[in-house]
Scaffold this motif. Structure first.
Motif, PDB file in Angstrom:
ATOM      1  N   LEU A   1      27.610  42.827  87.952  1.00 37.44           N
ATOM      2  CA  LEU A   1      26.945  43.160  89.211  1.00 37.44           C
ATOM      3  C   LEU A   1      26.576  41.906  89.993  1.00 37.44           C
ATOM      4  CD1 LEU A   1      24.669  46.113  88.097  1.00 37.44           C
ATOM      5  CD2 LEU A   1      26.647  46.214  89.608  1.00 37.44           C
ATOM      6  N   ILE A   2      26.187  40.858  89.276  1.00 34.65           N
ATOM      7  CA  ILE A   2      25.877  39.598  89.957  1.00 34.65           C
ATOM      8  C   ILE A   2      27.126  39.014  90.594  1.00 34.65           C
ATOM      9  CG2 ILE A   2      25.216  37.188  89.550  1.00 34.65           C
ATOM     10  CD1 ILE A   2      23.168  38.270  87.524  1.00 34.65           C
ATOM     11  N   ARG A   3      28.256  39.093  89.904  1.00 36.83           N
ATOM     12  CA  ARG A   3      29.499  38.555  90.466  1.00 36.83           C
ATOM     13  C   ARG A   3      29.972  39.354  91.679  1.00 36.83           C
ATOM     14  NH1 ARG A   3      32.625  34.792  87.697  1.00 36.83           N
ATOM     15  NH2 ARG A   3      34.431  35.687  88.720  1.00 36.83           N
ATOM     16  N   ILE A   4      29.717  40.669  91.655  1.00 36.05           N
ATOM     17  CA  ILE A   4      30.154  41.494  92.787  1.00 36.05           C
ATOM     18  C   ILE A   4      29.198  41.374  93.968  1.00 36.05           C
ATOM     19  CG2 ILE A   4      30.545  43.873  93.543  1.00 36.05           C
ATOM     20  CD1 ILE A   4      31.508  44.490  90.699  1.00 36.05           C
ATOM     21  N   PHE A   5      27.904  41.519  93.692  1.00 37.88           N
ATOM     22  CA  PHE A   5      26.916  41.581  94.768  1.00 37.88           C
ATOM     23  C   PHE A   5      25.987  40.364  94.789  1.00 37.88           C
ATOM     24  CE2 PHE A   5      27.690  46.011  93.404  1.00 37.88           C
ATOM     25  CZ  PHE A   5      28.281  46.466  94.562  1.00 37.88           C
ATOM     26  N   GLY A   6      26.374  39.282  94.175  1.00 32.87           N
ATOM     27  CA  GLY A   6      25.506  38.121  94.028  1.00 32.87           C
ATOM     28  C   GLY A   6      25.213  37.361  95.301  1.00 32.87           C
ATOM     29  N   SER A   7      25.872  37.681  96.392  1.00 33.62           N
ATOM     30  CA  SER A   7      25.615  36.950  97.626  1.00 33.62           C
ATOM     31  C   SER A   7      24.243  37.284  98.202  1.00 33.62           C
ATOM     32  CB  SER A   7      26.701  37.249  98.656  1.00 33.62           C
ATOM     33  OG  SER A   7      26.707  38.629  98.957  1.00 33.62           O
ATOM     34  N   LYS A   8      23.713  38.412  97.864  1.00 29.93           N
ATOM     35  CA  LYS A   8      22.365  38.796  98.300  1.00 29.93           C
ATOM     36  C   LYS A   8      21.355  38.199  97.327  1.00 29.93           C
ATOM     37  CE  LYS A   8      24.050  41.750 101.304  1.00 29.93           C
ATOM     38  NZ  LYS A   8      24.418  41.211 102.561  1.00 29.93           N
ATOM     39  N   ARG A   9      20.520  37.324  97.817  1.00 30.72           N
ATOM     40  CA  ARG A   9      19.578  36.595  96.965  1.00 30.72           C
ATOM     41  C   ARG A   9      18.593  37.537  96.267  1.00 30.72           C
ATOM     42  NH1 ARG A   9      19.654  31.929  94.644  1.00 30.72           N
ATOM     43  NH2 ARG A   9      17.712  30.804  94.580  1.00 30.72           N
ATOM     44  N   TRP A  10      18.076  38.523  96.979  1.00 33.57           N
ATOM     45  CA  TRP A  10      17.100  39.441  96.392  1.00 33.57           C
ATOM     46  C   TRP A  10      17.750  40.277  95.295  1.00 33.57           C
ATOM     47  CZ3 TRP A  10      17.988  44.626  96.434  1.00 33.57           C
ATOM     48  CH2 TRP A  10      18.952  45.098  97.324  1.00 33.57           C
ATOM     49  N   PHE A  11      19.000  40.658  95.510  1.00 31.86           N
ATOM     50  CA  PHE A  11      19.689  41.471  94.515  1.00 31.86           C
ATOM     51  C   PHE A  11      19.974  40.661  93.255  1.00 31.86           C
ATOM     52  CE2 PHE A  11      23.422  43.443  92.571  1.00 31.86           C
ATOM     53  CZ  PHE A  11      22.926  44.719  92.408  1.00 31.86           C
ATOM     54  N   LEU A  12      20.318  39.405  93.437  1.00 35.95           N
ATOM     55  CA  LEU A  12      20.559  38.517  92.298  1.00 35.95           C
ATOM     56  C   LEU A  12      19.320  38.462  91.405  1.00 35.95           C
ATOM     57  CD1 LEU A  12      22.315  36.147  90.981  1.00 35.95           C
ATOM     58  CD2 LEU A  12      20.843  34.675  92.350  1.00 35.95           C
ATOM     59  N   TRP A  13      18.151  38.250  91.998  1.00 33.56           N
ATOM     60  CA  TRP A  13      16.924  38.167  91.209  1.00 33.56           C
ATOM     61  C   TRP A  13      16.541  39.523  90.622  1.00 33.56           C
ATOM     62  CZ3 TRP A  13      15.600  33.973  89.144  1.00 33.56           C
ATOM     63  CH2 TRP A  13      15.896  32.768  89.763  1.00 33.56           C
ATOM     64  N   PHE A  14      16.817  40.588  91.341  1.00 35.11           N
ATOM     65  CA  PHE A  14      16.547  41.926  90.828  1.00 35.11           C
ATOM     66  C   PHE A  14      17.355  42.194  89.561  1.00 35.11           C
ATOM     67  CE2 PHE A  14      17.822  46.453  90.800  1.00 35.11           C
ATOM     68  CZ  PHE A  14      16.571  47.023  90.594  1.00 35.11           C
ATOM     69  N   ILE A  15      18.647  41.908  89.593  1.00 32.20           N
ATOM     70  CA  ILE A  15      19.508  42.152  88.430  1.00 32.20           C
ATOM     71  C   ILE A  15      19.167  41.197  87.288  1.00 32.20           C
ATOM     72  CG2 ILE A  15      21.896  42.052  87.605  1.00 32.20           C
ATOM     73  CD1 ILE A  15      21.258  44.566  89.138  1.00 32.20           C
ATOM     74  N   VAL A  16      18.901  39.942  87.593  1.00 31.41           N
ATOM     75  CA  VAL A  16      18.534  38.986  86.541  1.00 31.41           C
ATOM     76  C   VAL A  16      17.251  39.433  85.851  1.00 31.41           C
ATOM     77  CG1 VAL A  16      17.722  36.632  86.129  1.00 31.41           C
ATOM     78  CG2 VAL A  16      19.767  37.014  87.490  1.00 31.41           C
ATOM     79  N   THR A  17      16.253  39.811  86.622  1.00 32.65           N
ATOM     80  CA  THR A  17      14.987  40.274  86.045  1.00 32.65           C
ATOM     81  C   THR A  17      15.180  41.526  85.214  1.00 32.65           C
ATOM     82  OG1 THR A  17      13.816  39.360  87.948  1.00 32.65           O
ATOM     83  CG2 THR A  17      12.627  40.967  86.600  1.00 32.65           C
TER      84      THR A  17
END
Length: 133
Positions: free
Chosen positions: A53-69
């Motif tokens: 999901l990070i590789r697909i949608f990782g351009s959105k900073r908030w989404f990156l942190w949401f998935i990492v968390t």
């Protein structure tokens, strides 16, 4: 040889009343031993899905942190589930051998809670994704 295969060799799949106490305790033991690899597979699969999901949608900073968390929370819940599974009873052999008297018995509600938490967490990021425009 796999844990479940070894349980089958000891008589898993037969009626409990058809097994001797030795065979029954070995079947239960091998099933208990299979829980750790099964939980580790679930943890690795969730980490893998998070990376995807990070590789697909990782351009959105908030989404990156949401998935990492969320991935970190899922991993912690899975590891705590493994630990609480094996620390329910002391000595550990009392989990599968009825002839061993446990010296310490911990309430299983903590383990149940983490099993429910780790089981309910994976669909949450996908539900959040479906609600996005």
């Amino acid at each position: 040889m796999g844990f479940v295969t070894e349980a089958l060799r000891w008589g898993a799949g037969k009626h409990d009343e058809d097994l001797s106490s030795l065979h029954y305790s070995h079947v239960i033991k091998w099933f208990w031993l299979s829980t750790t690899p099964a939980l580790l597979v679930a943890i690795v699969a969730r980490i893998s899905a998070g990376i995807l999901l990070i590789r697909i949608f990782g351009s959105k900073r908030w989404f990156l942190w949401f998935i990492v968390t969320f991935t970190i929370l899922q991993t912690v819940a899975g590891v705590v589930t493994i630990v609480t599974t094996w620390t329910q009873v002391q000595p550990v052999e009392a989990l599968w051998d009825p002839n061993v008297t446990p010296t310490v018995v911990r309430d299983g509600s903590l383990n149940d809670a983490f099993v429910y938490i780790s089981g309910c967490m994976p669909p949450r990021p996908f539900a959040c994704l479906l609600r996005l425009p």
